[in-house]
Design an enzyme around this catalytic site. Structure first.
Site, PDB file in Angstrom:
ATOM      1  N   ASP A 116      10.409  -5.470  13.223  1.00 15.89           N
ATOM      2  CA  ASP A 116      10.296  -6.540  14.765  1.00 15.89           C
ATOM      3  C   ASP A 116      10.445  -7.889  14.235  1.00 15.89           C
ATOM      4  O   ASP A 116       9.228  -8.683  13.460  1.00 15.89           O
ATOM      5  CB  ASP A 116       8.556  -6.561  15.543  1.00 15.89           C
ATOM      6  CG  ASP A 116       8.885  -6.856  16.455  1.00 15.89           C
ATOM      7  OD1 ASP A 116       9.846  -8.461  16.637  1.00 15.89           O
ATOM      8  OD2 ASP A 116       8.536  -6.873  17.433  1.00 15.89           O
TER       9      ASP A 116
ATOM     10  N   TYR B 187      20.499 -17.873  24.572  1.00 12.72           N
ATOM     11  CA  TYR B 187      21.823 -17.320  23.752  1.00 12.72           C
ATOM     12  C   TYR B 187      23.116 -17.810  23.053  1.00 12.72           C
ATOM     13  O   TYR B 187      22.655 -18.336  21.646  1.00 12.72           O
ATOM     14  CB  TYR B 187      22.323 -15.949  25.154  1.00 12.72           C
ATOM     15  CG  TYR B 187      23.080 -15.188  23.818  1.00 12.72           C
ATOM     16  CD1 TYR B 187      22.041 -14.027  22.743  1.00 12.72           C
ATOM     17  CD2 TYR B 187      24.419 -14.867  23.754  1.00 12.72           C
ATOM     18  CE1 TYR B 187      22.494 -13.737  22.284  1.00 12.72           C
ATOM     19  CE2 TYR B 187      24.933 -14.308  22.199  1.00 12.72           C
ATOM     20  CZ  TYR B 187      24.434 -13.201  21.808  1.00 12.72           C
ATOM     21  OH  TYR B 187      24.934 -12.744  21.405  1.00 12.72           O
TER      22      TYR B 187
ATOM     23  N   LYS C  99      22.720 -19.580  18.814  1.00 11.71           N
ATOM     24  CA  LYS C  99      23.957 -19.096  17.626  1.00 11.71           C
ATOM     25  C   LYS C  99      23.887 -20.206  16.954  1.00 11.71           C
ATOM     26  O   LYS C  99      24.272 -20.005  16.209  1.00 11.71           O
ATOM     27  CB  LYS C  99      25.265 -18.422  18.247  1.00 11.71           C
ATOM     28  CG  LYS C  99      24.628 -16.710  18.638  1.00 11.71           C
ATOM     29  CD  LYS C  99      23.917 -15.883  17.883  1.00 11.71           C
ATOM     30  CE  LYS C  99      23.977 -14.332  18.609  1.00 11.71           C
ATOM     31  NZ  LYS C  99      22.686 -13.461  17.493  1.00 11.71           N
TER      32      LYS C  99
ATOM     33  N   THR D  93      28.368  -2.922  23.839  1.00 13.30           N
ATOM     34  CA  THR D  93      26.289  -2.427  23.468  1.00 13.30           C
ATOM     35  C   THR D  93      25.796  -2.488  24.556  1.00 13.30           C
ATOM     36  O   THR D  93      26.293  -3.534  25.573  1.00 13.30           O
ATOM     37  CB  THR D  93      26.939  -3.293  22.103  1.00 13.30           C
ATOM     38  OG1 THR D  93      25.823  -4.214  22.760  1.00 13.30           O
ATOM     39  CG2 THR D  93      27.513  -2.818  20.991  1.00 13.30           C
TER      40      THR D  93
HETATM   41  N1  LIG Z   1      28.574  -7.250  21.739  1.00 13.47           N
HETATM   42  C1  LIG Z   1      28.700  -8.370  21.200  1.00 13.47           C
HETATM   43  O1  LIG Z   1      29.913  -8.446  21.980  1.00 13.47           O
HETATM   44  C2  LIG Z   1      28.455  -9.145  20.049  1.00 13.47           C
HETATM   45  C3  LIG Z   1      29.352 -10.165  20.578  1.00 13.47           C
HETATM   46  C4  LIG Z   1      28.848 -11.373  19.259  1.00 13.47           C
HETATM   47  C5  LIG Z   1      27.665 -11.134  18.688  1.00 13.47           C
HETATM   48  N2  LIG Z   1      26.701  -9.645  18.691  1.00 13.47           N
HETATM   49  C6  LIG Z   1      25.929  -9.632  18.295  1.00 13.47           C
HETATM   50  O2  LIG Z   1      25.276  -8.977  17.359  1.00 13.47           O
HETATM   51  C7  LIG Z   1      24.643  -8.607  17.054  1.00 13.47           C
HETATM   52  C8  LIG Z   1      24.199  -7.391  18.189  1.00 13.47           C
HETATM   53  O3  LIG Z   1      24.304  -7.041  18.851  1.00 13.47           O
HETATM   54  P1  LIG Z   1      24.722  -5.399  19.572  1.00 13.47           P
HETATM   55  O4  LIG Z   1      25.593  -6.250  20.599  1.00 13.47           O
HETATM   56  O5  LIG Z   1      24.477  -4.712  19.053  1.00 13.47           O
HETATM   57  O6  LIG Z   1      23.206  -5.341  20.745  1.00 13.47           O
HETATM   58  P2  LIG Z   1      22.909  -4.401  21.074  1.00 13.47           P
HETATM   59  O7  LIG Z   1      22.860  -3.122  21.206  1.00 13.47           O
HETATM   60  O8  LIG Z   1      21.459  -4.840  22.296  1.00 13.47           O
HETATM   61  O9  LIG Z   1      21.528  -3.809  19.538  1.00 13.47           O
HETATM   62  C9  LIG Z   1      20.478  -5.261  19.584  1.00 13.47           C
HETATM   63  C10 LIG Z   1      19.703  -4.865  18.468  1.00 13.47           C
HETATM   64  O10 LIG Z   1      18.626  -5.525  17.687  1.00 13.47           O
HETATM   65  C11 LIG Z   1      17.088  -5.180  17.875  1.00 13.47           C
HETATM   66  N3  LIG Z   1      16.152  -6.143  18.766  1.00 13.47           N
HETATM   67  C12 LIG Z   1      16.159  -7.172  19.390  1.00 13.47           C
HETATM   68  N4  LIG Z   1      15.012  -7.778  19.547  1.00 13.47           N
HETATM   69  C13 LIG Z   1      14.244  -7.564  18.303  1.00 13.47           C
HETATM   70  C14 LIG Z   1      12.934  -7.565  17.120  1.00 13.47           C
HETATM   71  N5  LIG Z   1      12.401  -8.246  17.773  1.00 13.47           N
HETATM   72  N6  LIG Z   1      12.858  -7.092  16.074  1.00 13.47           N
HETATM   73  C15 LIG Z   1      13.519  -6.168  15.711  1.00 13.47           C
HETATM   74  N7  LIG Z   1      14.242  -5.718  16.250  1.00 13.47           N
HETATM   75  C16 LIG Z   1      15.110  -6.405  17.142  1.00 13.47           C
HETATM   76  C17 LIG Z   1      17.305  -4.215  19.642  1.00 13.47           C
HETATM   77  O11 LIG Z   1      16.179  -2.690  19.281  1.00 13.47           O
HETATM   78  P3  LIG Z   1      15.778  -2.317  20.455  1.00 13.47           P
HETATM   79  O12 LIG Z   1      16.613  -1.251  20.434  1.00 13.47           O
HETATM   80  O13 LIG Z   1      14.271  -2.332  19.898  1.00 13.47           O
HETATM   81  O14 LIG Z   1      15.843  -3.238  21.196  1.00 13.47           O
HETATM   82  C18 LIG Z   1      18.309  -3.944  19.253  1.00 13.47           C
HETATM   83  O15 LIG Z   1      18.793  -2.717  17.766  1.00 13.47           O
HETATM   84  C19 LIG Z   1      23.065  -9.011  18.206  1.00 13.47           C
HETATM   85  O16 LIG Z   1      23.413 -10.325  17.165  1.00 13.47           O
HETATM   86  C20 LIG Z   1      24.186  -9.964  19.063  1.00 13.47           C
HETATM   87  O17 LIG Z   1      23.702 -11.997  19.753  1.00 13.47           O
HETATM   88  C21 LIG Z   1      27.452  -9.552  19.766  1.00 13.47           C
END
Ligand SMILES: NC(=O)c1ccc[n+]([C@@H]2O[C@H](COP(=O)([O-])OP(=O)(O)OC[C@H]3O[C@@H](n4cnc5c(N)ncnc54)[C@H](OP(=O)(O)O)[C@@H]3O)[C@@H](O)[C@H]2O)c1
Length: 252
Positions: A70, A175, A179, A210
């Site tokens: 975490d 958010y 970043k 996601t």
């Molecule tokens: N999706 C997009 O369009 C997008 C665009 C730009 C940037 N991003 C970035 O890409 C990265 C991955 O995002 P995603 O889209 O794959 O989102 P996601 O599916 O919501 O995955 C987020 C991950 O972070 C974990 N997490 C959250 N808080 C945490 C904590 N305190 N300790 C450990 N793990 C934690 C979540 O675990 P749990 O399952 O336990 O919640 C999950 O595994 C992020 O940095 C996000 O900001 C995403």
């Protein structure tokens, strides 16, 4: 088998750790690094979700190990570093992927301060906490790499020059600024570490389907993972302190 007694030192094998690797883009980064033949730590805070991801990745033939992590918890992060040390003795690649949006709407004039704190605690302070805990292990690597998963919505240039929500995301007090903060921190790390072999960069995966956005993104998690994998595998003369997406450099 418990995570702790699986000591499996493989001197020739690249050791990576991905935070938030139980789902979404982080899961696909772990799979992509596993496909390179690397040994990949699957960082996740929830035991059930972590074990399910590890099982799925192993079934796909990848060498992965679960890391209880975490990013907001000092003790959890310290234990994660101890686990990686015990298992591998060093760390070659750290991908700081875990993040939260804090939920929308998030208008600056009305935002709940608790949301801002949670988002900064996870997306910025969490990255610093994990990076600093892993640095002693990264310093033992011949070619250490750190990849910080940022977002194009953290680009202040894009925020101030574009009205296109697909570029800027929704208005957010937590958010997007988290970043921007992460990008700024990435540059400061690169400056401090410029005399070392550690290369650290920020990346944007693009708008990816996601949980983070209710699966409204237009890219697959595998596509979103590609840029992090690219920056995780740059050569020793590669960039540091940069911000990249598939199409190239992202403006600050
Ligand atoms: N999706 C997009 O369009 C997008 C665009 C730009 C940037 N991003 C970035 O890409 C990265 C991955 O995002 P995603 O889209 O794959 O989102 P996601 O599916 O919501 O995955 C987020 C991950 O972070 C974990 N997490 C959250 N808080 C945490 C904590 N305190 N300790 C450990 N793990 C934690 C979540 O675990 P749990 O399952 O336990 O919640 C999950 O595994 C992020 O940095 C996000 O900001 C995403």
């Amino acid at each position: 088998m418990s995570e702790r007694n699986e000591r499996n030192e493989q001197p020739g094998r690249t050791i990576a750790l991905v935070t938030g690797a139980n789902k979404g883009i982080g899961y696909e980064i772990a799979a992509g690094l596993g496909a390179l033949g690397w040994s990949v730590g699957v960082g996740a805070r929830d035991t059930g979700r972590r074990e399910a991801a590890v099982e799925k990745l192993r079934a796909a033939g990848f060498d992965v190990f679960g890391v209880s992590l975490d990013v907001t918890d000092d003790g959890s992060v310290a234990a994660a570093a101890a686990l990686v040390e015990e298992r591998a003795g060093r760390l070659d690649v750290l991908v700081n992927n875990a993040a939260v949006t804090g939920g929308m709407p998030q208008q600056p004039t009305m935002v709940d301060l608790a949301v801002v704190r949670t988002v900064v605690e996870t997306n910025v302070i969490g990255v610093i906490r994990v990076t600093n805990a892993m640095l002693p292990l990264l310093r033992r690597s011949a070619s250490p790499r750190i990849v910080n998963m940022s977002s194009g919505v953290g680009s202040i240039t894009r925020q101030s020059e574009s009205a296109d929500v697909s570029m800027t995301g929704p208005i957010s007090a937590a958010y997007s600024p988290s970043k921007s903060f992460l990008n700024a921190v990435t540059v400061q790390y690169a400056k401090e570490l410029c005399d070392t072999n550690i290369l650290i960069n920020a990346v944007c995966p693009g708008y990816t389907a996601t949980d983070l956005n209710g699966f409204r993104g237009i890219r697959t998690p595998e596509q979103g993972a590609a840029i992090a994998i690219r920056l995780a595998t740059i050569p020793d003369d590669g960039p540091s302190g940069g911000f990249f997406e598939d199409a190239g450099v992202v403006p600050w």
